[in-house]
Design an enzyme around this catalytic site. Structure first.
Site, short mmCIF file in Angstrom:
data_model
loop_
_atom_site.label_atom_id
_atom_site.label_comp_id
_atom_site.label_asym_id
_atom_site.label_seq_id
_atom_site.Cartn_x
_atom_site.Cartn_y
_atom_site.Cartn_z
N LYS A 22 15.17 -1.39 -3.17
CA LYS A 22 14.21 -0.09 -3.70
C LYS A 22 13.78 0.64 -2.76
CE LYS A 22 9.71 -1.63 -3.88
NZ LYS A 22 8.79 -0.69 -3.25
N ASN A 23 13.65 0.39 -1.53
CA ASN A 23 13.07 1.27 -0.57
C ASN A 23 14.19 2.40 0.11
OD1 ASN A 23 10.65 0.48 -1.01
ND2 ASN A 23 10.42 -0.73 0.69
N ARG A 96 3.09 5.40 -5.32
CA ARG A 96 2.90 6.17 -4.15
C ARG A 96 4.39 6.76 -3.73
NH1 ARG A 96 -0.82 5.69 -1.31
NH2 ARG A 96 0.65 6.30 0.39
N CYS A 120 -4.21 2.40 -2.23
CA CYS A 120 -3.34 1.20 -2.97
C CYS A 120 -4.06 -0.17 -2.73
CB CYS A 120 -1.91 1.18 -2.94
SG CYS A 120 -1.33 0.25 -1.54
N ARG A 125 -3.32 3.93 3.11
CA ARG A 125 -2.03 4.56 3.14
C ARG A 125 -2.09 6.06 2.90
NH1 ARG A 125 1.82 0.91 -0.52
NH2 ARG A 125 3.42 2.07 0.76
N PRO A 126 -2.94 6.77 3.87
CA PRO A 126 -2.87 8.36 4.04
C PRO A 126 -1.50 9.01 4.06
CG PRO A 126 -3.71 7.52 5.99
CD PRO A 126 -3.56 6.40 5.17
N VAL A 127 -1.22 10.05 3.78
CA VAL A 127 -0.04 11.07 3.89
C VAL A 127 -0.19 12.03 5.20
CG1 VAL A 127 1.04 10.25 2.01
CG2 VAL A 127 -0.77 12.35 1.72
N ASP A 128 -1.36 11.94 5.79
CA ASP A 128 -1.43 12.90 6.80
C ASP A 128 -0.34 13.36 7.65
OD1 ASP A 128 -2.48 10.31 7.72
OD2 ASP A 128 -2.58 11.12 9.62
N ASP A 312 7.06 -6.33 4.81
CA ASP A 312 7.20 -6.41 3.45
C ASP A 312 7.70 -7.91 3.34
OD1 ASP A 312 8.59 -3.45 2.53
OD2 ASP A 312 6.56 -4.14 3.07
N ARG A 404 7.98 -4.22 -10.29
CA ARG A 404 8.06 -3.01 -9.51
C ARG A 404 9.28 -3.10 -8.43
NH1 ARG A 404 2.95 -0.12 -7.71
NH2 ARG A 404 4.49 1.19 -7.03
C1 EPZ Z 1 7.18 2.09 3.11
O1 EPZ Z 1 5.90 2.56 2.90
C2 EPZ Z 1 7.69 1.10 2.19
N1 EPZ Z 1 7.66 1.78 0.94
C3 EPZ Z 1 6.58 -0.14 2.16
O2 EPZ Z 1 7.20 -0.94 1.18
C4 EPZ Z 1 6.77 -0.53 3.53
O3 EPZ Z 1 5.83 -1.71 3.43
C5 EPZ Z 1 6.15 0.37 4.48
O4 EPZ Z 1 7.04 1.58 4.54
C6 EPZ Z 1 6.21 -0.26 6.00
O5 EPZ Z 1 7.59 -0.64 6.33
C7 EPZ Z 1 8.57 2.36 0.66
O6 EPZ Z 1 9.62 2.73 1.46
C8 EPZ Z 1 8.82 3.22 -0.79
P1 EPZ Z 1 4.29 3.70 6.20
P2 EPZ Z 1 5.08 3.82 3.57
O7 EPZ Z 1 4.08 5.58 6.14
O8 EPZ Z 1 6.28 4.81 4.20
C9 EPZ Z 1 -0.07 4.56 8.14
C10 EPZ Z 1 7.19 -2.52 -0.62
O9 EPZ Z 1 6.66 -3.77 -0.58
N2 EPZ Z 1 0.30 5.93 7.64
O10 EPZ Z 1 5.44 3.28 7.15
O11 EPZ Z 1 3.98 4.12 2.63
C11 EPZ Z 1 0.15 3.70 6.82
O12 EPZ Z 1 -1.31 3.74 6.35
C12 EPZ Z 1 6.35 -1.59 0.06
O13 EPZ Z 1 8.12 -2.34 -0.85
C13 EPZ Z 1 -0.85 6.86 8.01
O14 EPZ Z 1 -1.71 6.51 8.48
O15 EPZ Z 1 4.50 3.20 4.84
C14 EPZ Z 1 0.51 2.39 7.45
O16 EPZ Z 1 -0.85 1.67 7.96
C15 EPZ Z 1 5.09 -1.78 0.35
N3 EPZ Z 1 -0.50 8.17 7.69
C16 EPZ Z 1 1.31 2.73 8.31
O17 EPZ Z 1 1.18 3.98 8.81
C17 EPZ Z 1 0.69 8.69 6.99
O18 EPZ Z 1 1.04 9.98 6.93
C18 EPZ Z 1 3.11 2.54 8.02
O19 EPZ Z 1 2.86 3.22 6.72
C19 EPZ Z 1 1.61 7.66 6.96
C20 EPZ Z 1 1.59 6.42 7.18
#
Ligand code: EPZ
Length: 424
Positions: A22-23, A96, A120, A125-128, A312, A404
């Protein structure tokens, strides 16, 4: 809302075929926006999140065709004509990962309007970091009424290469910036890049499309921007989390299962922990044979970025620990609220306490079936695993969460002999 009803106690026996990841599929679907030529994909998993992403891409103007009506894992995406560079709140709030259209749209169309994903269940899960990186590449970005409005500065019109160090390792942040950099002018360096296999799979496709990327699989990606990208064919990497989920199901319910069409080399941390728990594991190039006799042993672990133990898989291994001999501690370092399965597991008779970002699990001889509620994707998988091991009947509500990220899990479990059915 659909429910799953199961009666635990039957060991699992037989073979299970793992679907595409999926990812990996979600960013790979967005990569089609980077070219006006067709992208042919195989091994795309048939999941709710994939169908949601396809709908979003079609609203943007992508045509999606299935050469073989019966095979939804094989599709052709064509983004020759982009009719809208907007991902609305309606679309983004359900998934997201829609944020992954931001980088491709901005670098191809020089403008993009994407709804800020809300929080969520598992965290803010910000996107900063996505925004910080795109600004470093020359984008002007405004956050207005819940939308990210991004433009590239004229007259250049293109993003420009930059050296970017993200504050933390972010999977989709790395993927968004990687895709944006492929068509920028000049060189982009992504430091502290995510090394998850799904990022590597996306990079492999981008290289087939003509992108110039080095450092794939490392935490430092170097991208030479090019003028255009062309069409390509690609098979999505097998889903390591689906494979790991079935391994945990065998560890909890017992039995002997051959997990086929997977990538054991992407599961080292999970395989190591499950071997410590007493699961007998034999691996081949694209298969894993797992056998469990007797009760698993408790294994403590902490989640971290790849190649360490994946967040995950945290809920699924916790379900195994819930019935293991001994006590274990589980520390979740990635998300701030990824223990919602704990209260539901305790309804099944588990003995789990939470202290900050650590769960302390006292293994119980037996769990007893109950009605429980899924709260997020991997929590749902954890409850199914616990239900397969519990005595009596368990009903898992709100399994739209499960759908999902898992393609008809109950059908695959039924083929393995589990007593499980979906109730509409
Ligand atoms: C991806 O989410 C996966 N989703 C998630 O899988 C997975 O749990 C996660 O990576 C960690 O491995 C997809 O790939 C579609 P991150 P993502 O950005 O990219 C913080 C599942 O169950 N962060 O690596 O959203 C964030 O809050 C899903 O399949 C910021 O602060 O995760 C988190 O604490 C759930 N600012 C950490 O970093 C940002 O701009 C890691 O998040 C981006 C992230």
């Amino acid at each position: 809302m659909d429910k799953l009803r199961m009666v635990g106690g039957t060991p699992l026996k037989g073979e299970v075929v793992i679907a595409g990841a999926k990812n990996a599929a979600l960013p790979i679907l967005c990569a089609c926006l980077l070219t006006d030529q067709a992208i042919v994909l195989r091994n795309v998993p048939d999941l709710q999140d994939v169908r949601t992403m396809l709908k979003l891409l079609q609203e943007i103007g992508v045509t999606v065709t299935f050469p073989d009506k019966a095979d939804r894992s094989h599709m052709v995406l064509d983004a020759a004509v982009i009719k809208s560079s907007e991902a609305t709140y309606e679309m983004v709030k359900t998934m997201r990962a829609s944020i992954l259209v931001l980088g491709p749209l901005l670098t191809r169309m020089h403008s993009a309007k994407v709804s800020l994903p809300g929080g969520c269940a598992i965290g803010a899960r910000p996107v900063d970091q996505h925004i910080k990186g795109l600004k470093a590449m020359g984008a002007t970005i405004k956050i207005k009424s819940g939308y990210i409005q991004a433009e590239t500065k004229l007259p250049l019109g293109r993003l420009k290469g930059a050296s970017i160090l993200t504050d933390m390792i972010t999977v989709t942040g790395t993927e968004n910036l990687l895709m944006a950099a492929t068509l920028a002018s000049g060189t982009t360096i992504l430091e502290n890049a995510a090394r998850e296999p799904e990022v590597g799979d996306l990079a492999e496709l981008l290289v087939k499309m003509g992108a110039k990327i080095s450092g794939i699989g490392t935490d430092r990606l170097v991208i030479e921007g090019v003028e255009k990208l062309h069409g390509a064919e690609h098979a999505v990497i097998p889903d390591r989390i689906e494979a790991g989920t079935f391994l945990c199901a065998v560890a909890a319910a017992g039995g002997e299962v051959l997990v086929k069409h997977c990538r054991p080399d992407t599961l080292d941390a999970v395989i190591t922990k499950l071997k410590d728990a007493g699961l007998e594991i034999e691996v081949g190039p694209d298969w894993i044979k797992a056998r469990m006799q007797g009760r698993p042993k408790a294994v403590s672990f902490r989640t971290s970025e790849y190649p360490a133990f994946p967040t995950d898989m945290q809920a699924q291994l916790m379900a195994v620990n819930a019935i293991a001999s001994g006590s274990s501690t589980i520390t979740e370092t990635i998300f701030e609220n990824r223990f919602m399965h704990v209260q539901e597991l305790n309804r099944l008779g588990a003995d789990i306490a939470i202290e900050g970002n650590t769960a302390i699990v006292q293994g119980e001889e037996k769990l007893s079936g109950a009605i429980v509620m899924a709260t997020d994707l991997r929590a749902s998988a954890s409850l199914v695993i616990a239900g397969l091991a519990a005595q009596g009947e368990t009903q898992v509500d709100r399994i739209y969460h499960l759908d999902r990220g898992y393609d008809r899990m109950e059908q695959k479990l039924t083929l393995l002999g589990a007593n499980i059915e979906r109730i509409k």
